[in-house]
Design a protein around this motif. Structure first.
Motif, PDB file in Angstrom:
ATOM      1  N   GLY A 133       0.465  -1.434   0.159  1.00  0.00           N
ATOM      2  CA  GLY A 133       0.362   0.210   0.029  1.00  0.00           C
ATOM      3  C   GLY A 133       0.674   1.047   0.294  1.00  0.00           C
ATOM      4  O   GLY A 133       1.677   1.275  -1.040  1.00  0.00           O
ATOM      5  N   GLY A 134       0.487   2.462   0.862  1.00  0.00           N
ATOM      6  CA  GLY A 134       1.779   3.395   1.188  1.00  0.00           C
ATOM      7  C   GLY A 134       0.667   4.972   0.767  1.00  0.00           C
ATOM      8  O   GLY A 134      -0.380   4.630   0.142  1.00  0.00           O
ATOM      9  N   PRO A 135       1.040   5.354   0.567  1.00  0.00           N
ATOM     10  CA  PRO A 135       0.268   7.058   0.458  1.00  0.00           C
ATOM     11  C   PRO A 135      -0.047   6.971  -0.771  1.00  0.00           C
ATOM     12  O   PRO A 135      -0.895   8.292  -0.931  1.00  0.00           O
ATOM     13  N   VAL A 136       0.402   7.049  -1.023  1.00  0.00           N
ATOM     14  CA  VAL A 136       0.325   6.671  -2.955  1.00  0.00           C
ATOM     15  C   VAL A 136      -0.715   6.472  -2.970  1.00  0.00           C
ATOM     16  O   VAL A 136      -2.149   6.650  -3.786  1.00  0.00           O
ATOM     17  N   LEU A 137      -1.165   5.009  -2.962  1.00  0.00           N
ATOM     18  CA  LEU A 137      -2.310   4.120  -3.384  1.00  0.00           C
ATOM     19  C   LEU A 137      -3.829   4.538  -2.218  1.00  0.00           C
ATOM     20  O   LEU A 137      -5.324   5.289  -2.974  1.00  0.00           O
ATOM     21  N   ARG A 138      -3.051   4.942  -1.277  1.00  0.00           N
ATOM     22  CA  ARG A 138      -4.209   5.591  -0.480  1.00  0.00           C
ATOM     23  C   ARG A 138      -4.658   6.978  -1.182  1.00  0.00           C
ATOM     24  O   ARG A 138      -5.862   7.339  -1.111  1.00  0.00           O
ATOM     25  N   TYR A 139      -3.995   8.402  -1.562  1.00  0.00           N
ATOM     26  CA  TYR A 139      -4.208   9.423  -2.376  1.00  0.00           C
ATOM     27  C   TYR A 139      -5.218   8.928  -3.571  1.00  0.00           C
ATOM     28  O   TYR A 139      -5.939   9.566  -4.213  1.00  0.00           O
ATOM     29  N   LEU A 140      -4.909   7.980  -4.212  1.00  0.00           N
ATOM     30  CA  LEU A 140      -5.528   7.442  -5.689  1.00  0.00           C
ATOM     31  C   LEU A 140      -6.603   6.774  -5.032  1.00  0.00           C
ATOM     32  O   LEU A 140      -7.665   6.719  -5.435  1.00  0.00           O
ATOM     33  N   SER A 141      -6.600   6.012  -4.085  1.00  0.00           N
ATOM     34  CA  SER A 141      -7.756   4.863  -4.147  1.00  0.00           C
ATOM     35  C   SER A 141      -9.184   5.926  -3.506  1.00  0.00           C
ATOM     36  O   SER A 141      -9.946   5.650  -4.009  1.00  0.00           O
ATOM     37  N   VAL A 142      -9.423   6.643  -2.456  1.00  0.00           N
ATOM     38  CA  VAL A 142     -10.072   8.066  -2.635  1.00  0.00           C
ATOM     39  C   VAL A 142     -10.421   9.031  -3.717  1.00  0.00           C
ATOM     40  O   VAL A 142     -11.505   9.248  -4.865  1.00  0.00           O
ATOM     41  N   GLY A 143      -9.063   9.414  -4.612  1.00  0.00           N
ATOM     42  CA  GLY A 143      -9.502   9.784  -5.877  1.00  0.00           C
ATOM     43  C   GLY A 143     -10.015   9.868  -7.234  1.00  0.00           C
ATOM     44  O   GLY A 143     -10.125  10.575  -7.774  1.00  0.00           O
ATOM     45  N   VAL A 144      -9.756   8.164  -7.015  1.00  0.00           N
ATOM     46  CA  VAL A 144     -10.351   7.413  -8.607  1.00  0.00           C
ATOM     47  C   VAL A 144     -11.783   8.140  -8.769  1.00  0.00           C
ATOM     48  O   VAL A 144     -12.033   8.065  -9.932  1.00  0.00           O
ATOM     49  N   PHE A 145     -12.556   8.322  -7.916  1.00  0.00           N
ATOM     50  CA  PHE A 145     -14.321   8.522  -8.145  1.00  0.00           C
ATOM     51  C   PHE A 145     -14.282   9.926  -7.771  1.00  0.00           C
ATOM     52  O   PHE A 145     -15.045   9.839  -9.181  1.00  0.00           O
ATOM     53  N   PRO A 146     -13.978  10.904  -7.662  1.00  0.00           N
ATOM     54  CA  PRO A 146     -14.250  12.302  -8.634  1.00  0.00           C
ATOM     55  C   PRO A 146     -13.778  12.533 -10.252  1.00  0.00           C
ATOM     56  O   PRO A 146     -13.883  12.958 -10.563  1.00  0.00           O
TER      57      PRO A 146
END
Length: 411
Positions: free
Chosen positions: A330-343
């Motif tokens: 995981g990591g911060p990049v995945l956490r950021y993108l996991s939320v970001g892909v919906f918008p």
């Protein structure tokens, strides 16, 4: 004593599924940019069609959205398990969560995000008819009011544009009832779902993982697909529902299974070989018979339904297997993108169409134009996400849940 198995720790994650979800949503952006340049129908079309791109885009056609439904079902499983671990009624909490997470984005999207797509679609239709200034045409007068009230009467020889519409947001419109159905199943038949999960592990732990899903997809291709064209209209879309909801439920039931995960890893290479071969067969067939009047022999058409089903599942199985083997961090990049892909998903198609509308008249070199549209889309998607994550609860309209305030340490 309760007959249900202990709930797994809600903190455990499947980073491989998170990466797949992120990748699948980003793939949609590239795909919809490609839709500007192929011969298939789209809201706005480039005058420079590149048919050679179509076989490449066919790499993803059979499985792209089905995979998204599968990983969405898996995400719903982790959410439901977290609610169960917190106590209370997980089915009811899951239902409430799905409505709060999806309904605002769908309604806002239909009334604010999607209308420009319809506007530019009509604009380009008028331009194709020789209207010098489509924006000044009475056809587009009071556009939003006519769009929102369904009183536009925007028709051509191919039919009428029905508004308000959800266009690409049909995925959200389908996720919402699917989530509510699963929530009801949890509330009414939770132990039965556990039993079904264990039986699926038994049947699909070996080569059955490649055989049985292919047969299921083939049954759908031979029975429902010829009768029910995919409409994305929610009603009377029975083939699409059978395909998408079965993938969603499959993802929900198998997300926690280490047995299934190991089977994907073990069979990833055979799945990849079958995926490549079936794509080659399907893409060749579609290319040869791509003309409107081309009629393939009945035997070949029936055989291709099976080839299509093979490609649908083996591509997904290969992706799931290689991801489970290699995308484990995981990591911060995945956490950021996991939320970001919906918008990103919510706004991307409108941005693509608007960017194409403004950039195509410049007659840039084709590759430059496509890259510029893609770059503008990604930049605007990122900007939308950054704005949405700062809006608190209003961010729900763009698919971003408000962040919980951090607990302050005692003084």
């Amino acid at each position: 004593m309760s007959s249900t198995a202990p709930v797994p720790a809600p903190s455990s994650r499947r980073h491989d599924l998170d990466w797949i979800r992120v990748g699948a949503f980003f793939l949609l952006i590239f795909y919809h940019v490609g839709m500007l340049y192929v011969s298939w129908d789209f809201h706005v079309k480039s005058p420079r069609i590149v048919e050679a791109v179509q076989p490449v885009m066919m790499l993803t056609n059979p499985w792209r959205l089905t995979l998204l439904f599968l990983v969405s079902g898996a995400a719903t499983r982790f959410m439901a398990d977290r609610f169960a671990a917190d106590g209370g009624r997980p089915g009811a909490r899951l239902a409430g969560s799905r409505v709060l997470r999806l309904a605002p984005a769908l309604v806002f999207g239909m009334l604010v995000i999607v209308p420009p797509q319809s506007y530019f679609e009509i604009w380009h239709g008028l331009a194709a008819l020789g209207v010098a200034d489509p924006a000044a045409s009475p056809v587009l007068h009071d556009f939003w009011i006519r769009y929102a009230t369904g009183s536009g009467a925007w028709c051509d020889a191919e039919g009428c544009l029905t508004t308000p519409t959800w266009n690409h947001l049909w995925f959200i419109a389908y996720l919402l009832p699917y989530g509510l159905i699963v929530a009801a199943l949890i509330a009414l038949a939770g132990p039965a779902l556990k039993g079904l999960e264990r039986r699926m592990e038994t049947v699909l732990s070996g080569w059955g993982l490649l055989i049985w899903p292919v047969l299921w997809f083939a049954v759908l291709r031979f029975t429902l697909a010829p009768l029910f064209e995919i409409t994305h209209a929610l009603t009377y879309d029975w083939y699409n529902h059978a395909l998408s909801f079965s993938a969603y439920l499959f993802g929900f039931l198998t997300a926690r299974s280490e047995i299934m995960k190991a089977a994907y890893v073990r069979l990833r290479r055979p799945a990849l070989v079958l995926a490549i071969l079936s794509w080659a067969g399907w893409a060749t067939y579609a290319w040869i018979y791509r003309a409107d009047g081309a009629v393939p022999p009945d035997a070949l058409r029936l055989a291709m339904r099976m080839v299509y089903a093979v490609n649908q599942w083996t591509c997904m199985a290969a992706i799931l297997g290689f991801a489970a083997r290699h995308l484990t961090r995981g990591g911060p990049v995945l956490r950021y993108l996991s939320v970001g892909v919906f918008p990103f998903y919510i706004v991307h198609q409108t941005i693509i169409i608007a960017a194409a509308h403004w950039l195509m008249p410049l007659s840039l070199p084709l590759a430059t134009e496509a890259i510029a549209i893609l770059g503008v889309t990604l930049a605007c998607c990122w900007l939308t996400y950054e704005i949405a994550r700062r809006l608190g609860w209003l961010g729900l309209f763009l698919g971003v849940k408000a962040r919980s305030p951090k607990k302050r340490s005692p003084a």
